[in-house]
Design an enzyme around this catalytic site. Structure first.
Site, PDB file in Angstrom:
ATOM      1  N   CYS A 115      -3.520 -17.737 -12.050  1.00  0.00           N
ATOM      2  CA  CYS A 115      -3.879 -17.416 -13.273  1.00  0.00           C
ATOM      3  C   CYS A 115      -5.582 -16.861 -13.026  1.00  0.00           C
ATOM      4  O   CYS A 115      -6.247 -17.905 -12.547  1.00  0.00           O
ATOM      5  CB  CYS A 115      -3.678 -18.597 -14.639  1.00  0.00           C
ATOM      6  SG  CYS A 115      -4.535 -18.419 -16.274  1.00  0.00           S
ATOM      7  N   ASN A 149      -7.325  -9.395  -2.410  1.00  0.00           N
ATOM      8  CA  ASN A 149      -6.289  -8.519  -1.475  1.00  0.00           C
ATOM      9  C   ASN A 149      -5.293  -8.010  -2.989  1.00  0.00           C
ATOM     10  O   ASN A 149      -4.871  -8.919  -3.437  1.00  0.00           O
ATOM     11  CB  ASN A 149      -5.561  -9.358  -0.938  1.00  0.00           C
ATOM     12  CG  ASN A 149      -4.519  -8.530   0.372  1.00  0.00           C
ATOM     13  OD1 ASN A 149      -5.318  -7.615   0.575  1.00  0.00           O
ATOM     14  ND2 ASN A 149      -3.500  -8.489  -0.186  1.00  0.00           N
ATOM     15  N   GLU A 150      -5.661  -6.397  -3.168  1.00  0.00           N
ATOM     16  CA  GLU A 150      -4.778  -5.976  -3.996  1.00  0.00           C
ATOM     17  C   GLU A 150      -4.275  -6.746  -5.202  1.00  0.00           C
ATOM     18  O   GLU A 150      -3.335  -7.378  -5.388  1.00  0.00           O
ATOM     19  CB  GLU A 150      -3.126  -5.702  -3.198  1.00  0.00           C
ATOM     20  CG  GLU A 150      -3.248  -4.914  -1.520  1.00  0.00           C
ATOM     21  CD  GLU A 150      -1.771  -4.791  -1.308  1.00  0.00           C
ATOM     22  OE1 GLU A 150      -2.008  -3.375  -0.988  1.00  0.00           O
ATOM     23  OE2 GLU A 150      -1.613  -5.287  -1.537  1.00  0.00           O
ATOM     24  N   CYS A 155      -0.784 -12.357 -16.793  1.00  0.00           N
ATOM     25  CA  CYS A 155      -0.355 -14.137 -16.950  1.00  0.00           C
ATOM     26  C   CYS A 155      -0.384 -14.604 -18.466  1.00  0.00           C
ATOM     27  O   CYS A 155      -1.402 -13.017 -19.159  1.00  0.00           O
ATOM     28  CB  CYS A 155      -1.192 -15.149 -16.507  1.00  0.00           C
ATOM     29  SG  CYS A 155      -0.847 -16.579 -16.870  1.00  0.00           S
ATOM     30  N   CYS A 157      -0.447 -17.211 -19.785  1.00  0.00           N
ATOM     31  CA  CYS A 157      -0.442 -18.959 -20.779  1.00  0.00           C
ATOM     32  C   CYS A 157      -1.485 -19.458 -21.624  1.00  0.00           C
ATOM     33  O   CYS A 157      -2.247 -18.442 -22.330  1.00  0.00           O
ATOM     34  CB  CYS A 157      -0.930 -19.471 -19.461  1.00  0.00           C
ATOM     35  SG  CYS A 157      -2.902 -19.553 -18.525  1.00  0.00           S
ATOM     36  N   CYS A 160      -5.155 -18.447 -20.839  1.00  0.00           N
ATOM     37  CA  CYS A 160      -5.028 -17.166 -20.833  1.00  0.00           C
ATOM     38  C   CYS A 160      -5.197 -16.306 -22.311  1.00  0.00           C
ATOM     39  O   CYS A 160      -5.744 -15.685 -23.514  1.00  0.00           O
ATOM     40  CB  CYS A 160      -4.532 -16.458 -20.132  1.00  0.00           C
ATOM     41  SG  CYS A 160      -4.274 -15.966 -18.991  1.00  0.00           S
ATOM     42  N   GLU A 311      -5.451   0.345   4.076  1.00  0.00           N
ATOM     43  CA  GLU A 311      -4.009   0.004   4.816  1.00  0.00           C
ATOM     44  C   GLU A 311      -3.330   1.429   4.206  1.00  0.00           C
ATOM     45  O   GLU A 311      -3.019   2.280   3.838  1.00  0.00           O
ATOM     46  CB  GLU A 311      -3.689  -1.432   3.856  1.00  0.00           C
ATOM     47  CG  GLU A 311      -4.122  -2.360   4.086  1.00  0.00           C
ATOM     48  CD  GLU A 311      -2.721  -3.811   3.623  1.00  0.00           C
ATOM     49  OE1 GLU A 311      -2.233  -3.309   3.014  1.00  0.00           O
ATOM     50  OE2 GLU A 311      -3.983  -4.068   3.431  1.00  0.00           O
ATOM     51  N   TRP A 319       8.536  -2.608   2.399  1.00  0.00           N
ATOM     52  CA  TRP A 319       9.513  -3.030   0.819  1.00  0.00           C
ATOM     53  C   TRP A 319       9.450  -2.395  -0.078  1.00  0.00           C
ATOM     54  O   TRP A 319      10.553  -1.885  -0.904  1.00  0.00           O
ATOM     55  CB  TRP A 319       7.710  -3.753   0.055  1.00  0.00           C
ATOM     56  CG  TRP A 319       6.865  -2.558   0.315  1.00  0.00           C
ATOM     57  CD1 TRP A 319       5.576  -3.195   1.370  1.00  0.00           C
ATOM     58  CD2 TRP A 319       6.620  -1.412   0.401  1.00  0.00           C
ATOM     59  NE1 TRP A 319       4.914  -1.979   1.316  1.00  0.00           N
ATOM     60  CE2 TRP A 319       4.734  -1.509   0.806  1.00  0.00           C
ATOM     61  CE3 TRP A 319       7.047  -0.627  -1.376  1.00  0.00           C
ATOM     62  CZ2 TRP A 319       4.413  -0.452   0.195  1.00  0.00           C
ATOM     63  CZ3 TRP A 319       6.272  -0.410  -2.120  1.00  0.00           C
ATOM     64  CH2 TRP A 319       4.492   0.686  -1.311  1.00  0.00           C
ATOM     65  N   GLU A 359       6.965  -9.395   5.781  1.00  0.00           N
ATOM     66  CA  GLU A 359       6.471  -8.447   5.821  1.00  0.00           C
ATOM     67  C   GLU A 359       6.652  -8.504   7.870  1.00  0.00           C
ATOM     68  O   GLU A 359       6.054  -7.270   8.424  1.00  0.00           O
ATOM     69  CB  GLU A 359       4.919  -8.490   5.783  1.00  0.00           C
ATOM     70  CG  GLU A 359       5.210  -8.379   4.665  1.00  0.00           C
ATOM     71  CD  GLU A 359       3.430  -8.681   4.074  1.00  0.00           C
ATOM     72  OE1 GLU A 359       3.108  -7.556   3.445  1.00  0.00           O
ATOM     73  OE2 GLU A 359       2.439  -8.986   5.165  1.00  0.00           O
ATOM     74  N   TYR A 361       9.128  -7.262   9.235  1.00  0.00           N
ATOM     75  CA  TYR A 361       9.780  -4.865   9.749  1.00  0.00           C
ATOM     76  C   TYR A 361       8.744  -4.502   9.160  1.00  0.00           C
ATOM     77  O   TYR A 361       8.704  -3.093   9.152  1.00  0.00           O
ATOM     78  CB  TYR A 361      11.389  -5.556   9.257  1.00  0.00           C
ATOM     79  CG  TYR A 361      12.338  -5.750   9.187  1.00  0.00           C
ATOM     80  CD1 TYR A 361      12.308  -6.497  10.938  1.00  0.00           C
ATOM     81  CD2 TYR A 361      13.311  -6.961   8.709  1.00  0.00           C
ATOM     82  CE1 TYR A 361      13.625  -7.312  11.594  1.00  0.00           C
ATOM     83  CE2 TYR A 361      13.581  -7.505   8.949  1.00  0.00           C
ATOM     84  CZ  TYR A 361      13.558  -7.780  10.590  1.00  0.00           C
ATOM     85  OH  TYR A 361      14.775  -8.654  11.582  1.00  0.00           O
TER      86      TYR A 361
END
Length: 681
Positions: A115, A149-150, A155, A157, A160, A311, A319, A359, A361
């Site tokens: 969160c 990361n990304e 959220c 809750c 929030c 990346e 994915w 991940e 593959y």
């Protein structure tokens, strides 16, 4: 320029030695040398390893790897590891867990699972950033910080909800202003106390509508919750950033973005990033122009400053529904596509393939076989050698364009939260139609926000500018008055920044500069279409073109009608108008046209403004851009076709930086290949 400490196009990517036994480390470093890898991103998901409990921090593995990489001449993009909280944290402090759209409290699992308004998450994530900065502030391998990361996910809750109310107080000042902005008189939704406001989700104002798109009873609250959640995650980033900057003020800080990612307003985020970085994962069938537009969107976030390709995959994703291999040469070509549009790094996820979990593959420089004798490794090594040869030639060069396309995240949210007129309207796709038409004709375009300085451009295109923010209409009027060409479209000028309709007739604040009034908007079924019938000698085109989706029923209020509808009860009404306003022109395209219309029309407008394409003619599947630095011009010509094509340069030619060959006149460019031509002065 971020590359000062290592003055070349950085080459490398995500490396997870924490997932491997130590004997593998030295073998990896051996192969990094063979591949020309000179930057490694470490520590992205190592929070649980670094902090096994509340009080214990253990960085010995990271110390050893930082030292090993530095000894081998590899710099480090050091992540803060805060993209997934440890299991002990979720067990001991449940406030860290998100509540989903349907009101369910999540358990531990996944990533991006914290969160953003959890006091626990903010406390420990900042502490982790502080610990890392203190420990590695003087380490010679450290090149740049990579926060989390990304970032993604919303959220709903109680934390929030409370933070949302505080955010609203800051934005509006009073409940009266909130009620007015959200038009809560509708359906008797007037609020009399702040704690009556609850997050809009599946338990309150929203539901999953057609095609999975979020639908809402009140666009105002849903729009503000998008803003709030984007700001909440941004605040998490800023807290870590501040901790890093306090201890390493000269080390740049970034976090990896994801192109046209709807949840977060990247134009706001970029203001707090030293350099924009992003992750590029097109599918085998993604249009090349779409990928190009994403690069330009990312470059435009910081006023044209070069960005990091943080990346991409060396071979395949894991994915997507169909995870195709990159065909031979494609990884190299797509890497240079990023450079052509402003990237000063080429980096991968991942450097070594994982052996387990979701991940395993996902492609990597080092495959599961564990040696360098693979097609993918050979291609990576060849690219690494080329980038080493290029050195600092292209670093900090800029892509120059006289055309801008306006893209706005809040307009995107508002357009697709709208309760009409059609579910078929997808903002990014509509913007891409215009970008693609320019791309196919060989023109570069910047992708900019609504607050950009328009005076730098000759042509500005703002597709589906449904929401007109304060000041934008005035900027457009000034731009057109000074001689610029402005183009906007169907479903523009409808609402203000709160998604409240601008009264007095569409297109609202743009009505004056456009010289039209749009009385009604017709939504066509997917099986229906209309025609754009061009008036003789009006714009240098002849005949008619198919249009679909939306048709504005427009009346001229001084604008010249250059094309009309060819069908239905509004046959003969304006479909395309131009209004002479000051020294410039304001165009209104009242309906969504087939691609052929934009490909025929936009180059003519460019020619009128003396904007030339980079090539005499652009074969299908060929892409061009121009980067400029210190008076030198570097023309990128990329052939996405499998077969060779003949390319005719518009200028005297020059030298290809990759081969040293002279390119001039008409020359053959091999399939899945490119030139970087340093043009003659």
């Amino acid at each position: 320029m971020i590359n000062k400490a290592k003055p070349k196009i950085w080459y490398g990517g995500d490396y997870n030695p924490d997932q491997w036994e130590k004997p593998v480390w030295d073998e990896d470093l051996r192969m990094f040398k063979l591949a020309g890898i000179d930057v490694a991103t470490l520590n992205v998901f190592a929070w649980a390893l670094n902090q096994p409990d509340e009080e214990t921090y253990s960085f010995e593995w990271l110390d050893e790897m930082m030292d090993k990489l530095h000894a081998d001449g590899v710099g480090v993009c050091l992540a803060t590891s805060t993209a997934a909280h440890p299991a002990w944290m979720a067990k001991r402090y449940p406030d860290v867990l998100r509540v989903d759209f349907d009101g369910r409290k999540r358990k531990f699992g996944g990533r991006h699972n914290s969160c953003p308004n959890s006091p626990t998450y903010r406390k420990y994530s900042v502490r982790m950033a502080e610990k890392l900065a203190e420990r590695y502030k003087d380490h010679p391998a450290l090149l740049i910080w990579h926060v989390s990361n990304e970032y993604s996910g919303y959220c709903y809750c109680d934390n929030c909800a409370e933070a949302f109310r505080e955010w609203l107080k800051q934005r509006y000042g009073s409940l009266e202003s909130v009620n007015r902005a959200w038009n809560t008189g509708f359906w008797g939704h007037t609020f009399y106390d702040w704690d009556e406001i609850v997050p809009p989700n599946g338990l309150s104002e929203e539901w999953r509508g057609w095609n999975g798109r979020t639908a809402t009873n009140f666009q105002g609250i849903s729009l503000d919750y998008c803003r709030f959640q984007s700001d909440s995650l941004l605040e998490c980033y800023k807290l870590e950033q501040a901790a890093l900057k306090q201890r390493t003020p000269d080390v740049p800080v970034t976090t990896n973005l994801m192109g046209a990612f709807k949840e977060l307003d990247y134009q706001k985020w970029a203001k707090h990033m030293d350099v924009v970085s992003w992750d590029n994962y097109p599918s085998l069938d993604t249009p090349y122009s779409y990928t190009a537009m994403m690069h330009d969107l990312m470059r435009g976030l910081k006023d044209g400053q070069p960005f990091m390709l943080m990346e991409q995959t060396p071979s395949q994703q894991n994915w997507q529904p169909y995870n195709s291999l990159k065909r031979p040469g494609v990884m190299r070509l797509w890497s240079y596509q990023a450079v052509a549009h402003g990237a000063d790094t080429v980096m991968f996820f991942q450097l070594r393939r994982s052996i387990g979990a979701c991940e395993k593959y996902h492609g990597a420089v080092i495959e599961h076989v564990g040696h360098e004798h693979t097609r993918v490794f050979r291609e990576c090594a060849e690219l690494g050698a080329e980038l080493h040869k290029l050195g600092d030639t292209l670093l900090d060069s800029r892509v120059e364009s006289r055309i801008a396309i306006v893209f706005d995240w809040e307009n995107w949210w508002a357009t697709e939260l709208s309760s009409g007129p059609t579910i078929a309207l997808k903002y990014v796709e509509e913007v891409h139609k215009f970008y693609d038409a320019l791309y196919q004709a060989g023109f570069s375009a910047d992708v900019v926000g609504v607050d950009a300085d328009l005076s730098r451009y000759d042509i500005v295109i703002a597709p589906v500018m449904y929401m007109v923010k304060p000041g934008f209409a005035q900027n457009v009027e000034s731009f057109v008055s000074a001689g610029g060409k402005f183009i906007t479209t169907y479903f523009s000028g409808i609402v203000d920044e709160n998604d409240i309709v601008t009264l007095g007739g569409y297109p609202g604040e743009l009505r004056k500069v456009l010289g039209i009034w749009s009385e009604e908007i017709d939504a066509l079924l997917p099986t229906q279409s209309n025609r754009i019938v061009v008036k003789p000698n009006a714009i240098g085109l002849e005949g008619s073109y198919v249009s679909s989706m939306l048709c504005d029923l427009v009346h001229s209020e001084g604008a010249e009608v250059v094309a009309e509808y060819g069908e239905d009860f509004y046959k003969g009404m304006p479909a395309l108008t131009v209004n002479r306003f000051g020294a410039g022109e304001a165009w209104y395209l009242a309906t969504s046209p087939e691609a052929a219309f934009l490909r025929d029309w936009l180059p003519k407008l460019c020619a009128e403004s003396s904007i030339r394409p980079h090539l005499q003619s652009v074969p299908s599947g060929v892409e061009t851009t121009l980067r400029v630095k210190g008076g030198k011009r570097y023309l990128f010509v990329l052939n996405h076709n499998a077969d060779a094509v003949d390319i005719q340069l518009t200028e005297d030619g020059g030298t290809d930086l990759l081969t040293g060959k002279t390119i001039s006149g008409t020359s053959s460019l091999a399939g899945i290949d490119l030139w970087i031509v340093e043009l003659k002065a």
